[in-house]
Every structure is written in structure tokens, then in C-alpha cells.
Design an enzyme around this catalytic site. Structure first.
Site, PDB file in Angstrom:
ATOM      1  N   GLU A  35     -34.790  60.682  44.138  1.00 54.60           N
ATOM      2  CA  GLU A  35     -35.045  60.591  42.697  1.00 54.60           C
ATOM      3  C   GLU A  35     -36.005  61.691  42.277  1.00 54.60           C
ATOM      4  O   GLU A  35     -37.080  61.839  42.870  1.00 54.60           O
ATOM      5  CB  GLU A  35     -35.632  59.223  42.351  1.00 54.60           C
ATOM      6  CG  GLU A  35     -36.041  59.040  40.898  1.00 54.60           C
ATOM      7  CD  GLU A  35     -34.906  59.315  39.915  1.00 54.60           C
ATOM      8  OE1 GLU A  35     -35.055  60.275  39.128  1.00 54.60           O
ATOM      9  OE2 GLU A  35     -33.901  58.592  39.958  1.00 54.60           O
ATOM     10  N   GLU A  38     -38.504  59.160  37.652  1.00 55.76           N
ATOM     11  CA  GLU A  38     -39.102  57.856  37.896  1.00 55.76           C
ATOM     12  C   GLU A  38     -38.067  56.891  38.477  1.00 55.76           C
ATOM     13  O   GLU A  38     -36.892  56.945  38.136  1.00 55.76           O
ATOM     14  CB  GLU A  38     -39.652  57.265  36.589  1.00 55.76           C
ATOM     15  CG  GLU A  38     -40.718  58.120  35.914  1.00 55.76           C
ATOM     16  CD  GLU A  38     -42.047  58.089  36.642  1.00 55.76           C
ATOM     17  OE1 GLU A  38     -42.256  57.146  37.439  1.00 55.76           O
ATOM     18  OE2 GLU A  38     -42.858  59.005  36.424  1.00 55.76           O
ATOM     19  N   VAL A  39     -38.525  56.005  39.345  1.00 56.90           N
ATOM     20  CA  VAL A  39     -37.643  54.978  39.890  1.00 56.90           C
ATOM     21  C   VAL A  39     -37.049  54.159  38.740  1.00 56.90           C
ATOM     22  O   VAL A  39     -37.758  53.781  37.808  1.00 56.90           O
ATOM     23  CB  VAL A  39     -38.414  54.049  40.852  1.00 56.90           C
ATOM     24  CG1 VAL A  39     -37.559  52.847  41.253  1.00 56.90           C
ATOM     25  CG2 VAL A  39     -38.850  54.814  42.084  1.00 56.90           C
ATOM     26  N   CYS A  43     -32.055  54.769  32.483  1.00 60.50           N
ATOM     27  CA  CYS A  43     -31.799  53.471  31.853  1.00 60.50           C
ATOM     28  C   CYS A  43     -33.076  52.642  31.757  1.00 60.50           C
ATOM     29  O   CYS A  43     -33.428  52.148  30.686  1.00 60.50           O
ATOM     30  CB  CYS A  43     -30.740  52.706  32.641  1.00 60.50           C
ATOM     31  SG  CYS A  43     -30.400  51.059  32.005  1.00 60.50           S
ATOM     32  N   LYS A  52     -34.125  48.046  24.204  1.00 60.20           N
ATOM     33  CA  LYS A  52     -34.074  46.600  23.969  1.00 60.20           C
ATOM     34  C   LYS A  52     -35.458  46.018  23.759  1.00 60.20           C
ATOM     35  O   LYS A  52     -35.626  45.026  23.029  1.00 60.20           O
ATOM     36  CB  LYS A  52     -33.371  45.897  25.134  1.00 60.20           C
ATOM     37  CG  LYS A  52     -31.859  45.931  25.041  1.00 60.20           C
ATOM     38  CD  LYS A  52     -31.335  47.354  24.922  1.00 60.20           C
ATOM     39  CE  LYS A  52     -29.845  47.477  24.785  1.00 60.20           C
ATOM     40  NZ  LYS A  52     -29.419  48.895  24.721  1.00 60.20           N
ATOM     41  N   GLY A 175     -24.631  59.825  14.322  1.00 62.04           N
ATOM     42  CA  GLY A 175     -23.804  59.100  15.280  1.00 62.04           C
ATOM     43  C   GLY A 175     -24.028  57.607  15.130  1.00 62.04           C
ATOM     44  O   GLY A 175     -25.116  57.111  15.411  1.00 62.04           O
ATOM     45  N   GLU A 198     -22.139  59.068  10.282  1.00 62.25           N
ATOM     46  CA  GLU A 198     -21.017  58.994  11.214  1.00 62.25           C
ATOM     47  C   GLU A 198     -19.878  59.874  10.705  1.00 62.25           C
ATOM     48  O   GLU A 198     -19.466  59.761   9.550  1.00 62.25           O
ATOM     49  CB  GLU A 198     -20.541  57.547  11.366  1.00 62.25           C
ATOM     50  CG  GLU A 198     -19.284  57.356  12.175  1.00 62.25           C
ATOM     51  CD  GLU A 198     -19.373  57.962  13.576  1.00 62.25           C
ATOM     52  OE1 GLU A 198     -18.461  58.731  13.935  1.00 62.25           O
ATOM     53  OE2 GLU A 198     -20.355  57.673  14.292  1.00 62.25           O
ATOM     54  N   HIS A 435     -21.900  20.704  21.925  1.00 62.03           N
ATOM     55  CA  HIS A 435     -22.093  20.663  20.475  1.00 62.03           C
ATOM     56  C   HIS A 435     -23.540  20.265  20.168  1.00 62.03           C
ATOM     57  O   HIS A 435     -24.084  19.377  20.828  1.00 62.03           O
ATOM     58  CB  HIS A 435     -21.139  19.640  19.857  1.00 62.03           C
ATOM     59  CG  HIS A 435     -21.383  19.403  18.388  1.00 62.03           C
ATOM     60  ND1 HIS A 435     -20.963  20.298  17.424  1.00 62.03           N
ATOM     61  CD2 HIS A 435     -22.015  18.399  17.729  1.00 62.03           C
ATOM     62  CE1 HIS A 435     -21.312  19.836  16.239  1.00 62.03           C
ATOM     63  NE2 HIS A 435     -21.953  18.683  16.389  1.00 62.03           N
TER      64      HIS A 435
END
Length: 456
Positions: A35, A38-39, A43, A52, A175, A198, A435
Site C-alpha cells: 500500500e 493509507e490502509v 474507499c 457516508k 455529474g 448533469e 407489520h
């Protein structure tokens, strides 16, 4: 200094690379990961996870602002963007630390540096050459500018967008695919005046058209200025602003984010020297077991064909290692991989859109229902969400599933599982669901496709 020989060497430690390395170690291979950053790769450090983390902040803020609808009175919340950034970094550190811990637990050696192929069964890194029976290329992708532009100054990519140190007053995103929609949705809700552009005729242009309509309405409700069928041109940057035009109209923002595509990160791998072939799209050519044109060399993730998704890369890593270990593997059905977009409203999908199914000649049946048709939609405050099932009429085959609304990224997995277990929409319609839950809408969409919708 690394040892001179391994059973398996993985270049890249993102979700494809680190999963491949762990699976290799589980199968008894002496394994190392190379690598150069960074490990956890891009992502965990710069893309999926920080995105996120920030989006979750925007979700919490939205819930607070809507609290009065549930009978809770609160004063107008204030965004502490330094605190947002600190939490983002904490999330990254926690998860990358977890990957490092898994490396230690499984006896995987981490080698820092830039790896490159060096002939049959060999890799160079940091001036050293090491040999390996199996080499897995998992270096991911890099940002790509739109024609006529280059990154620099106030023109940034998605990774830099999630790492801004101060909350911008104005932001333009070029985009409106998954990444662009997520950035626009997050920053608009945090208080930034946001423009979303877009070139095609709708946001999330690869999703089902019905889903795109719901998402565009949701983005506009967040105050985002959405411009479809629009090109951004004449980009100029100063020390503090970025100027550009769209449809001849001049605009000025603090940051312009290009989220219109990525390219495989292959420059440093020495593919030509090693004889690794590329396909017509510039991706590494592989077969169903992720084998390249060179014996013992595999490639996965954003380096190869298929959707550029972290979970796709992870599964490819497992397939590559298991093939190298002599186990039986099966090619991935890429169309059936779940796709998740975490803007508000969430989008989860898999398989064919309605238009794609019709274009391929299927006798198409559609089951479609809004969240508001089941009790949970009203209870939890989302009546506008939608579940859409695309099926084939004669045999009841489930061709695709498309969900937009609260928890869509979680709900889509049920449809993926039904497909994987060779069920169809008639089976989906008769599975008993709890439900009141949002998943009842998935069941009702199956019933709608099968011709006996109850709640609608």
C-alpha cells in the site's frame, strides 16, 4: 524490510485488496499487502466511508428540523462543521484501524510503498523485489476531469469534496450520478447553496426513470438547483472562487466538484512490461475468475469491467484468491449486484430497469407501490418512497428491483436475495413480512406484479 517470497501479494488495501488478503490468509497462504498510502485504500480514507459519515450528519440534521412534525419542539440547530470533520476522521480511523487489526490477526504483512509487476511471479516495491505465486492487482481508481478541464485550485474531485475544512457558502457539482447526488444532498442540507449539473436528461441517469423522478423532486425540496441536459463550460478559478458558464449564463461558486467519472489507477503497475492486456475501455482484461492474460496475476475492483462498487471488488477478491487456491469459483452476474446511493431520498436497485427489460425483448410486468400504501410509511414519515419490481410475465422471473426512499439501501437486499435463490415476484408476494415495516412495501410490489395488490 519485507521478506523475499510469498504465496500471495496484493497491491492495494481497499475493500477489494484487504478482503482478498484476508481470504488468502484463511486458505493458508503466506500473504503480504502493498500500500502506497493509507490502509483501507481510497474507499475507507477518502471516498465511501467519509461520504457516508458526512451524509449521516445531514440525515440527523434533517430529522431534527422535521421534529415538530412528530410533536417535538426544538430550536433551529447549528452546524459545527469542525465537529462534523472530527467525527468523519474518527469514523475513518476506527475502520482503518480495524483493517490493520485484521491484518495482524491473520498474519498478513503490510508493506509500505508503490508496487509494480516485475516479470513472472515478481513484484518490486521500495527498491526491493519480492516473488509471489499469486499477485492480485487492487489499486482502485482515480478522479477524472471532464473534457476541457483539469483539477486544481477551486476545481476538485469527490475525495476533496468530502474533506473540505470549512462549510462552503456555495458549491457546484458536475455529474448527477451516485457520487454527485450524494455530495449535493449532503452539503445542501448542511446549509450550502448547491447547484447540481448533469449532461444527460435526468439525475441518476443509470437508474430506473421512475426512481430518477422521485430523487429529482427530493433534491429540489432540499433547495438544490438541479440543471439536467446542461454542460458546464468556460471554467476559470481564482484564489477564492470558481467561475463558469452553463447555457451561456455566468455563475460563481467557492468550489466546483467534478463527479462525472473515474479511471483505473494503473499508471504505476508496469502492465505493459509484464504483458498484462487491457480491453477496449482501458480496463484490465480478465476472465470470470479474475485471471489476467499473465499466469498467476489477477485483477479486481475498479481496474476491471463491471460497476465500480466496493462490495463488487470484495467479492472479486474472494473469487481471485479461491481460484488461485484451486477451489471452484463462479463468475459474477454483474447485473444482479445491488447498487446503493445514499443521497436523500436513498436509492437501492439491482438488475434491469423497466426500459432495459423492454429493450431486451422481455414480456415485462411491473409492480409499483408507494411507501404510503403500508402502515410504516405513514408512521415513520415517508409516504413518497417507492418500490418498483420489474418482472417477466410468463415465468414470474424477477428481472430487477428499484427502491427509492427511507432505508432503500437496506431494503434492496431482499430483492437481491430472492433473485439469488431463484425466486420470482410470485414467491416474493407470498413471503410473510412483519407489520408495520417498510419491507411490507417490497411484498406489496411483488403482489402488484403478480396481479393481486392488497394495499393499493
Amino acid at each position: 524490510m519485507p521478506e523475499s517470497s510469498y504465496d500471495c501479494v496484493v497491491i492495494g488495501s481497499g475493500p477489494g485488496g484487504y478482503v482478498a488478503a484476508i481470504r488468502a490468509a484463511q486458505l493458508g497462504m503466506k500473504t503480504a499487502v502493498i500500500e502506497n498510502d493509507e490502509v483501507g485504500g481510497r474507499c475507507l480514507n477518502y471516498a465511501c466511508i467519509p461520504a457516508k459519515a458526512v451524509l449521516r450528519v445531514a440525515d440527523v440534521l434533517s430529522e431534527i428540523r422535521e421534529a415538530d412534525e412528530f410533536g417535538i419542539k426544538v430550536s433551529e440547530p447549528e452546524v459545527d462543521f469542525a465537529g462534523v470533520s472530527a467525527r468523519r476522521q474518527k469514523v475513518i480511523k476506527t475502520l482503518t484501524g480495524g483493517v490493520s487489526g485484521l491484518f495482524k490477526k491473520n498474519g498478513i504483512e503490510l508493506i509500505e510503498g508503490e508496487g509494480a509487476l516485475a516479470g513472472a511471479g515478481a513484484v518490486t516495491v521500495g527498491g526491493n523485489q519480492i516473488t509471489a505465486k499469486t499477485i492480485i492487482l487492487a489499486t482502485g481508481s482515480v478522479k477524472k476531469p471532464i473534457p476541457g478541464t483539469q483539477f486544481g485550485g477551486r476545481v476538485i474531485g469527490t475525495e476533496e469534496a468530502w474533506a473540505l475544512e470549512e462549510l462552503p457558502k456555495t458549491l457546484a457539482v458536475v455529474g448527477a450520478g451516485a457520487s454527485g447526488a450524494e455530495i449535493a444532498s449532503a452539503y445542501a442540507r448542511l446549509g450550502t447553496e448547491t447547484l447540481l449539473y448533469e449532461a444527460l436528461d435526468r439525475v441518476l441517469p443509470t437508474e430506473d426513470a421512475d426512481v430518477s423522478k422521485v430523487v429529482e423532486r427530493g433534491l429540489k425540496r432540499q433547495g438544490i438547483q438541479v440543471h439536467t441536459s446542461t454542460f458546464v463550460e468556460n471554467i476559470e478559478t481564482t484564489e477564492s472562487m470558481c467561475k463558469f458558464t452553463h447555457a451561456g449564463e455566468p455563475r460563481e461558486v467557492e468550489w466546483l466538484v467534478i463527479a462525472a467519472g473515474r479511471a483505473p489507477d494503473i499508471q504505476a503497475l508496469g502492465l505493459d512490461k509484464a504483458g498484462v492486456k487491457l480491453d477496449e475501455a482501458g480496463l484490465i482484461e480478465v476472465d470470470g475468475a479474475m485471471r489476467t492474460s499473465v499466469q498467476g496475476v489477477y485483477a479486481i475492483g475498479d481496474l476491471v469491467h463491471g460497476p465500480a462498487l466496493a462490495h463488487k471488488a470484495s467479492d472479486e477478491g474472494v473469487i481471485a484468491v479461491e481460484d488461485a487456491a484451486g477451489l471452484e469459483t463462479h463468475p459474477i452476474e454483474y447485473i444482479d449486484i445491488p447498487r446503493a446511493t445514499f443521497c436523500t431520498p436513498n436509492v437501492g436497485s439491482f438488475g434491469l430497469t423497466e426500459a432495459q427489460a423492454r429493450d431486451q425483448g422481455y414480456d415485462v410486468v411491473v409492480g409499483k407501490i408507494q411507501y404510503g400504501a403500508v402502515g410504516a410509511g405513514t408512521v415513520y414519515g415517508d409516504r413518497t418512497g417507492m418500490v418498483k419490481v420489474v418482472g417477466e410475465k410468463k415465468y414470474g422471473e424477477l428481472l430487477g428491483g428499484h427502491i427509492v426512499g427511507t432505508k432503500a439501501t437496506e431494503l434492496i437486499q431482499e430483492l437481491v436475495n430472492v433473485r439469488a435463490l431463484e425466486g420470482g415476484y410470485p414467491e416474493l408476494a407470498r413471503i410473510i413480512h412483519g407489520h408495520p415495516t417498510l419491507s411490507e412495501a417490497v411484498m406489496e410490489a411483488g403482489r402488484a406484479a403478480d396481479g393481486w395488490l392488497i394495499h393499493g
